[in-house]
Design an enzyme around this catalytic site. Structure first.
Site, PDB file in Angstrom:
ATOM      1  CD  GLU A   1      -2.036  -2.401   1.189  1.00 54.74           C
ATOM      2  OE1 GLU A   1      -2.525  -3.199   0.636  1.00 54.74           O
ATOM      3  OE2 GLU A   1      -1.029  -2.902   1.607  1.00 54.74           O
TER       4      GLU A   1
ATOM      5  CG  HIS B   1      -9.184  -7.826   8.165  1.00 56.14           C
ATOM      6  ND1 HIS B   1      -8.629  -8.598   8.760  1.00 56.14           N
ATOM      7  CD2 HIS B   1      -8.519  -7.970   6.892  1.00 56.14           C
ATOM      8  CE1 HIS B   1      -7.638  -9.119   8.465  1.00 56.14           C
ATOM      9  NE2 HIS B   1      -7.589  -8.611   7.086  1.00 56.14           N
TER      10      HIS B   1
END
Length: 335
Positions: A65, A134
Site C-alpha cells: 500500500e 479488518h
C-alpha cells in the site's frame, strides 16, 4: 419518467458503471491496486475494465500500500487522475503518510499551485466474520483531516454519483464503501444511470420525511435507520432520516433544519463512539442555532467501544442494529 425507467442496480454495478464511464470520459483517469486488473477486482468492482482499457489504465500492483499509494499521489501531482483501491481501508494504515502528509496537505503547502486529484476507495467498516484487523470504520479518522474530502455512500445512486464526483474533483477524496452493501440492489432512476449523473460532494440527502425525531447516519446504517423508521411509524413515531453522504465537508445545515423541525436528534454509525462522526454532529448542533430547538439531549448510536470480535454473536452485538436505533429514539422522545 415511466416506472420502466427505474431499475434495480447493485452497489457493485453502480461503482463499476462509475469507473467505466470516467475511464472512458477522461484518459488521465486510471485505476490501480491489488487484484484490480486480471482478477476483475477482489470484490469485482472493476469487473471487465482491464479487458476494455488494458494495462495502461487498469494496473495490478504488488501488495504494498505504501508503494502504490505513493505512486498514485506522485501521478496525481504530475497531472494524472488516479483511482487507488485499498482492499480494505484497514490497509490504508500502511499508507497513511501518503494519504495525509502527501495527498491532503500538498495543495495548501504549495499555496494552491499543486493539485492532487486522487481518489482513495475501497470497503470501510465492518464486513462479516473478519475480526478486528479488518473491521474498523475510518470515517472519523479521515474526516478529521483538512485537505481531504471524505464521502460515505449508502445506496447505488450514492455510490455512482459520489464516485464520479470524486474522480472529477481536483482534491484528494476518500471514498468509504461498505463491503456488505456491494451485493445489495437499490432502485436507480433513469437520470442516475446517465453518464453525466453526479452527486455534489458536501450535500446530505433526506431519505425519509418525518416530524418527531431526526436520525442522521452514513453508509450501511442509513438502511437500518430506514427500517427503524418503518417500525416506529407503526407506533405513531415519524422519523426524519438523513443520509449524510459526505463526512467532510459535513452538511450540518441540512441536519440543523431537520432538528429545528423535529426537536430531537439521534445519530447512528458503525464506528467507535469516542471522537466519532456522531460526536461531531452533536457538537456542531450544540454550537449552532438548532441547539435552542432541542427538546431533549441528542443520543448517539455507535459501534461498541472494543476491537471487533470474531465470534458472530459478539460481532452482531458490536454493530448498531434496528432495535438499538428504536431504543435510542424512544429514549430521546422519553417514551
Amino acid at each position: 419518467s415511466s416506472p420502466a425507467a427505474v431499475s434495480q442496480v447493485t452497489v457493485r454495478d453502480a461503482l463499476n458503471q462509475a469507473l467505466d464511464e470516467e475511464l472512458e470520459r477522461d484518459e488521465r483517469v486510471f485505476l490501480l491496486g491489488e487484484e484490480v486488473a486480471q482478477y476483475d477486482g477482489a470484490y469485482k468492482i472493476s469487473r471487465g475494465l482491464w479487458k476494455k482499457y488494458g494495462d495502461k489504465r487498469v494496473i495490478d500492483t504488488p501488495i504494498s500500500e505504501m508503494g502504490f499509494a505513493g505512486i498514485a499521489v506522485g501521478a496525481a501531482m504530475a497531472g494524472l487522475r488516479p483511482v487507488c483501491e485499498f482492499m480494505t481501508f484497514n490497509f490504508s494504515m500502511q499508507a497513511i503518510d501518503q494519504v495525509i502528509n502527501s495527498a491532503a496537505k500538498t495543495c495548501y503547502m504549495s499555496a494552491g499551485s499543486i493539485a492532487v486529484p486522487i481518489v482513495f476507495r475501497g470497503p470501510n467498516g465492518a464486513s462479516a466474520g473478519v475480526a478486528a484487523q479488518h473491521s474498523q470504520c475510518f470515517a472519523a479518522w479521515y474526516g478529521h483531516c483538512p485537505g481531504l474530502k471524505v464521502v460515505s455512500p449508502w445506496s447505488s445512486e450514492d455510490a455512482k454519483g459520489l464516485l464520479k464526483a470524486s474522480i472529477r474533483d481536483d482534491n484528494p477524496v476518500v471514498v468509504l464503501e461498505s463491503e456488505l452493501l456491494y451485493g445489495v440492489p437499490f432502485e436507480m432512476s433513469e437520470q442516475a444511470q446517465s453518464k453525466e449523473f453526479v452527486i455534489p460532494i458536501g450535500k446530505a440527502k433526506i431519505e425519509r420525511q418525518g416530524t418527531h425525531v431526526t436520525l442522521v447516519a452514513h453508509s450501511r446504517p442509513v438502511g437500518h435507520c430506514m427500517e427503524a423508521a418503518a417500525v416506529l411509524s407503526k407506533e405513531g413515531v415519524e422519523c426524519e432520516v438523513i443520509n449524510l453522504r459526505t463526512i467532510r465537508p459535513m452538511d450540518i445545515e441540512t441536519v440543523e433544519a431537520s432538528v429545528v423541525k423535529t426537536n430531537h436528534l439521534v445519530t447512528v454509525e458503525g464506528g467507535w463512539p469516542q471522537f466519532g462522526v456522531g460526536a461531531e454532529i452533536c457538537a456542531r448542533i450544540m454550537e449552532g442555532p438548532a441547539f435552542n430547538y432541542l427538546d431533549a439531549p441528542a443520543v448517539r448510536v455507535t459501534g461498541a467501544d472494543v476491537p471487533m470480535p470474531y465470534a458472530k454473536i459478539l460481532e452482531d452485538n458490536c454493530i448498531p442494529q434496528v432495535k438499538d436505533i428504536v431504543f435510542a429514539v424512544k429514549k430521546a422522545l422519553n417514551i
